[in-house]
Design an enzyme around this catalytic site. Structure first.
Site, PDB file in Angstrom:
ATOM      1  N   ASP A   1      45.517 106.908 -81.393  1.00 31.04           N
ATOM      2  CA  ASP A   1      46.161 108.236 -81.397  1.00 31.04           C
ATOM      3  C   ASP A   1      45.860 108.994 -80.104  1.00 31.04           C
ATOM      4  O   ASP A   1      46.711 109.696 -79.554  1.00 31.04           O
ATOM      5  CB  ASP A   1      45.674 109.042 -82.611  1.00 31.04           C
ATOM      6  CG  ASP A   1      45.996 108.334 -83.917  1.00 31.04           C
ATOM      7  OD1 ASP A   1      47.113 107.809 -84.029  1.00 31.04           O
ATOM      8  OD2 ASP A   1      45.130 108.284 -84.804  1.00 31.04           O
TER       9      ASP A   1
ATOM     10  N   ASP B   1      39.052  84.435 -89.254  1.00 29.01           N
ATOM     11  CA  ASP B   1      40.329  84.737 -89.907  1.00 29.01           C
ATOM     12  C   ASP B   1      40.487  83.722 -91.019  1.00 29.01           C
ATOM     13  O   ASP B   1      39.791  82.692 -91.031  1.00 29.01           O
ATOM     14  CB  ASP B   1      41.497  84.638 -88.889  1.00 29.01           C
ATOM     15  CG  ASP B   1      42.729  85.422 -89.343  1.00 29.01           C
ATOM     16  OD1 ASP B   1      43.237  85.161 -90.458  1.00 29.01           O
ATOM     17  OD2 ASP B   1      43.193  86.288 -88.582  1.00 29.01           O
TER      18      ASP B   1
ATOM     19  N   HIS C   1      44.159 109.111 -89.712  1.00 32.35           N
ATOM     20  CA  HIS C   1      45.070 108.238 -88.966  1.00 32.35           C
ATOM     21  C   HIS C   1      46.308 107.925 -89.801  1.00 32.35           C
ATOM     22  O   HIS C   1      46.522 106.794 -90.214  1.00 32.35           O
ATOM     23  CB  HIS C   1      44.351 106.956 -88.537  1.00 32.35           C
ATOM     24  CG  HIS C   1      45.253 106.007 -87.798  1.00 32.35           C
ATOM     25  ND1 HIS C   1      45.765 106.298 -86.552  1.00 32.35           N
ATOM     26  CD2 HIS C   1      45.784 104.805 -88.142  1.00 32.35           C
ATOM     27  CE1 HIS C   1      46.549 105.311 -86.158  1.00 32.35           C
ATOM     28  NE2 HIS C   1      46.587 104.396 -87.112  1.00 32.35           N
TER      29      HIS C   1
HETATM   30  N1  LIG Z   1      43.850 101.810 -86.772  1.00 30.65           N
HETATM   31  C1  LIG Z   1      44.962 101.740 -86.094  1.00 30.65           C
HETATM   32  O1  LIG Z   1      45.233 102.585 -85.235  1.00 30.65           O
HETATM   33  C2  LIG Z   1      45.923 100.623 -86.313  1.00 30.65           C
HETATM   34  C3  LIG Z   1      45.792  99.800 -87.396  1.00 30.65           C
HETATM   35  N2  LIG Z   1      46.655  98.752 -87.603  1.00 30.65           N
HETATM   36  C4  LIG Z   1      46.443  97.910 -88.792  1.00 30.65           C
HETATM   37  O2  LIG Z   1      45.752  96.731 -88.431  1.00 30.65           O
HETATM   38  C5  LIG Z   1      46.000  95.712 -89.411  1.00 30.65           C
HETATM   39  C6  LIG Z   1      46.340  94.388 -88.746  1.00 30.65           C
HETATM   40  O3  LIG Z   1      47.553  94.471 -88.044  1.00 30.65           O
HETATM   41  P1  LIG Z   1      48.170  93.193 -87.280  1.00 30.65           P
HETATM   42  O4  LIG Z   1      47.131  92.524 -86.487  1.00 30.65           O
HETATM   43  O5  LIG Z   1      49.411  93.629 -86.643  1.00 30.65           O
HETATM   44  O6  LIG Z   1      48.533  92.264 -88.535  1.00 30.65           O
HETATM   45  P2  LIG Z   1      48.718  90.669 -88.542  1.00 30.65           P
HETATM   46  O7  LIG Z   1      49.345  90.321 -89.849  1.00 30.65           O
HETATM   47  O8  LIG Z   1      49.373  90.209 -87.296  1.00 30.65           O
HETATM   48  O9  LIG Z   1      47.218  90.137 -88.518  1.00 30.65           O
HETATM   49  C7  LIG Z   1      46.332  90.338 -89.570  1.00 30.65           C
HETATM   50  C8  LIG Z   1      45.409  89.167 -89.648  1.00 30.65           C
HETATM   51  O10 LIG Z   1      44.508  89.397 -90.724  1.00 30.65           O
HETATM   52  C9  LIG Z   1      44.250  88.141 -91.312  1.00 30.65           C
HETATM   53  N3  LIG Z   1      43.658  88.291 -92.648  1.00 30.65           N
HETATM   54  C10 LIG Z   1      44.250  88.556 -93.829  1.00 30.65           C
HETATM   55  N4  LIG Z   1      43.345  88.593 -94.809  1.00 30.65           N
HETATM   56  C11 LIG Z   1      42.150  88.350 -94.228  1.00 30.65           C
HETATM   57  C12 LIG Z   1      40.827  88.265 -94.715  1.00 30.65           C
HETATM   58  N5  LIG Z   1      40.537  88.412 -96.017  1.00 30.65           N
HETATM   59  N6  LIG Z   1      39.849  88.021 -93.820  1.00 30.65           N
HETATM   60  C13 LIG Z   1      40.115  87.864 -92.517  1.00 30.65           C
HETATM   61  N7  LIG Z   1      41.348  87.938 -91.997  1.00 30.65           N
HETATM   62  C14 LIG Z   1      42.346  88.178 -92.849  1.00 30.65           C
HETATM   63  C15 LIG Z   1      45.603  87.434 -91.323  1.00 30.65           C
HETATM   64  O11 LIG Z   1      45.468  86.040 -91.499  1.00 30.65           O
HETATM   65  C16 LIG Z   1      46.136  87.827 -89.952  1.00 30.65           C
HETATM   66  O12 LIG Z   1      45.818  86.870 -88.970  1.00 30.65           O
HETATM   67  C17 LIG Z   1      47.123  96.272 -90.294  1.00 30.65           C
HETATM   68  O13 LIG Z   1      46.587  96.762 -91.477  1.00 30.65           O
HETATM   69  C18 LIG Z   1      47.690  97.407 -89.451  1.00 30.65           C
HETATM   70  O14 LIG Z   1      48.314  98.386 -90.224  1.00 30.65           O
HETATM   71  C19 LIG Z   1      47.654  98.494 -86.706  1.00 30.65           C
HETATM   72  C20 LIG Z   1      47.821  99.278 -85.596  1.00 30.65           C
HETATM   73  C21 LIG Z   1      46.994 100.419 -85.335  1.00 30.65           C
HETATM   74  O1  LIG Z   2      51.920 102.469 -87.539  1.00 30.56           O
HETATM   75  C1  LIG Z   2      51.246 101.568 -88.055  1.00 30.56           C
HETATM   76  O2  LIG Z   2      51.399 101.143 -89.216  1.00 30.56           O
HETATM   77  C2  LIG Z   2      50.129 100.974 -87.250  1.00 30.56           C
HETATM   78  C3  LIG Z   2      49.280 102.075 -86.789  1.00 30.56           C
HETATM   79  O3  LIG Z   2      48.398 102.511 -87.473  1.00 30.56           O
HETATM   80  C4  LIG Z   2      49.640 102.724 -85.537  1.00 30.56           C
HETATM   81  O4  LIG Z   2      50.424 102.176 -84.734  1.00 30.56           O
HETATM   82  O5  LIG Z   2      49.140 103.826 -85.301  1.00 30.56           O
END
Ligand SMILES: NC(=O)C1=CN([C@@H]2O[C@H](COP(=O)(O)OP(=O)(O)OC[C@H]3O[C@@H](n4cnc5c(N)ncnc54)[C@H](O)[C@@H]3O)[C@@H](O)[C@H]2O)C=CC1
Ligand SMILES: O=C([O-])CC(=O)C(=O)O
Length: 335
Positions: free
Chosen positions: A173, A56, A200
């Site tokens: 999902d 990170d 998604h």
């Molecule tokens: N695919 C899915 O179903 C889902 C996707 N997400 C996505 O996952 C992502 C992360 O969500 P959270 O963990 O809640 O966010 P968060 O903000 O809590 O954590 C993100 C982390 O990424 C780090 N980061 C930022 N730039 C970086 C880089 N260049 N290299 C490495 N690390 C870096 C930050 O320092 C932070 O620790 C978001 O884009 C969110 O929308 C969230 C939920 C579901």
């Molecule tokens: O809703 C969001 O932004 C995060 C996500 O992708 C999910 O929970 O499915």
């Protein structure tokens, strides 16, 4: 970086006496975040993981030191952005899971994250192309419909793209759909399998409820479909500005990572998961990536299933999903 190096060396030394050969190094990029931490915890429990490599831009030394005390048979190393942190984190990785990037706040769509997350994902893709070109890459960062094409383009540019090894993680999902259907049908979710196809985000998420073997009224279909498509919004709203789904996403991400590990190093046959991959299913309509059930094997995404038999109701959902999906994919490809 000093702390990271210390943690890294410490963890590596400890691991020497306990861990098996470094067969499955799993790297988590964004490991100190809301998803990254619980996901890393779940991966620390996974017996297929021999080396858990956490990267990170902040706070990884602490997360790595903490996880490294858990007495499972994998070593843990922490890496930050300084010096060669990313290179060290990725080198020889078998699987790379990417939850790096910003999450939504109320009122935002996933596409609103594009401006920030596209460059983060592209940078990580360029590094992965260089340091672990053969790794299986699991993309969690939103908007998944665009970040997967961004990643693919960077790998193509470096001449190392293999569509079998790049996956958009849509497992949440499916996890949600199973839970929501089980709730209204008074069932145990383990007995409720719902195939969810498409992409998604919002209308691109298409649950195939007709394939569950359960009966639904039109009202139930409308309510469930909406809830599955917009389940993420429920969490964003409840978290009230502090982020989006993290714990359920960690659960879903760990499940998908485990499936990839079981199929690629665990020798398990017949592992099938839905995932957003380069896909022929709607390629004739210019939609080059799509999530359907995919059979995973030693080389990754080996067999992409079609939709199967779907209802008229679901056909309409697909028709609504395709133009939006195409727009999201093109935006990613052109970034
Ligand atoms: N695919 C899915 O179903 C889902 C996707 N997400 C996505 O996952 C992502 C992360 O969500 P959270 O963990 O809640 O966010 P968060 O903000 O809590 O954590 C993100 C982390 O990424 C780090 N980061 C930022 N730039 C970086 C880089 N260049 N290299 C490495 N690390 C870096 C930050 O320092 C932070 O620790 C978001 O884009 C969110 O929308 C969230 C939920 C579901
Ligand atoms: O809703 C969001 O932004 C995060 C996500 O992708 C999910 O929970 O499915």
């Amino acid at each position: 970086m000093f702390a990271a190096t210390r943690v890294s060396a410490f963890a590596a030394k400890r691991a020497f006496s306990t861990s098996a050969a470094n067969l499955s190094k799993v790297a988590v990029l964004g490991a100190a975040g809301g998803i990254g931490q619980p996901l890393s915890l779940l991966l620390k429990e996974n017996p297929h993981v021999t080396h858990l490599s956490l990267y990170d831009i902040v706070n990884t030394p602490g997360v790595a030191a903490d996880l490294s005390h858990i007495n499972t048979n994998s070593k843990v190393t922490g890496h930050t952005g300084a010096n060669n942190g990313l290179e060290e984190a990725l080198k020889d990785a078998h699987v790379v899971v990417i939850p790096a990037g910003v999450p939504r706040k109320p009122g935002m769509t996933r596409d609103d994250l594009f401006n920030t997350n596209a460059s983060i994902v592209k940078g990580l893709a360029e590094a992965a192309a260089k340091h672990c070109p053969k790794a299986h890459i699991l993309i969690i960062s939103n908007p998944v419909n665009s970040t997967v094409p961004i990643f693919a383009e960077a790998l193509k540019k470096a001449g190392v793209f293999d569509p079998k090894r790049l996956y958009g993680v849509t497992t949440l999902d499916v996890v949600r759909a199973s839970r929501f259907v089980a709730e209204i049908k008074n069932k145990d979710p383990k007995d409720v399998k719902v195939t969810v196809v498409g992409g998604h985000s919002g209308v691109t998420i298409v649950p195939l409820l007709s394939q569950t073997g359960l009966d639904f009224t039109k009202e139930e279909l409308d309510a469930l479909t909406h809830r599955i498509q917009f389940g993420g919004d429920e969490v964003v709203k409840a978290k009230d500005g502090t982020g989006s789904a993290t714990l359920s996403m960690a659960f879903a991400g760990a499940r998908f990572a485990n499936s990839v590990l079981e199929a690629t190093v665990g020798g398990k046959k017949g592992v099938v998961e839905p995932t957003f991959v380069q896909s022929p299913v709607f390629a004739d309509k210019g939609v080059n990536y799509f999530s359907t059930l995919v059979e995973l094997g030693p080389n990754g995404a080996e067999k992409i299933h079609g939709l199967g038999e779907i209802s008229e109701y679901e056909q309409k959902l697909i028709d609504a999903a395709l133009p939006e999906l195409k727009k999201n994919i093109t935006k990613g490809e052109e970034f």
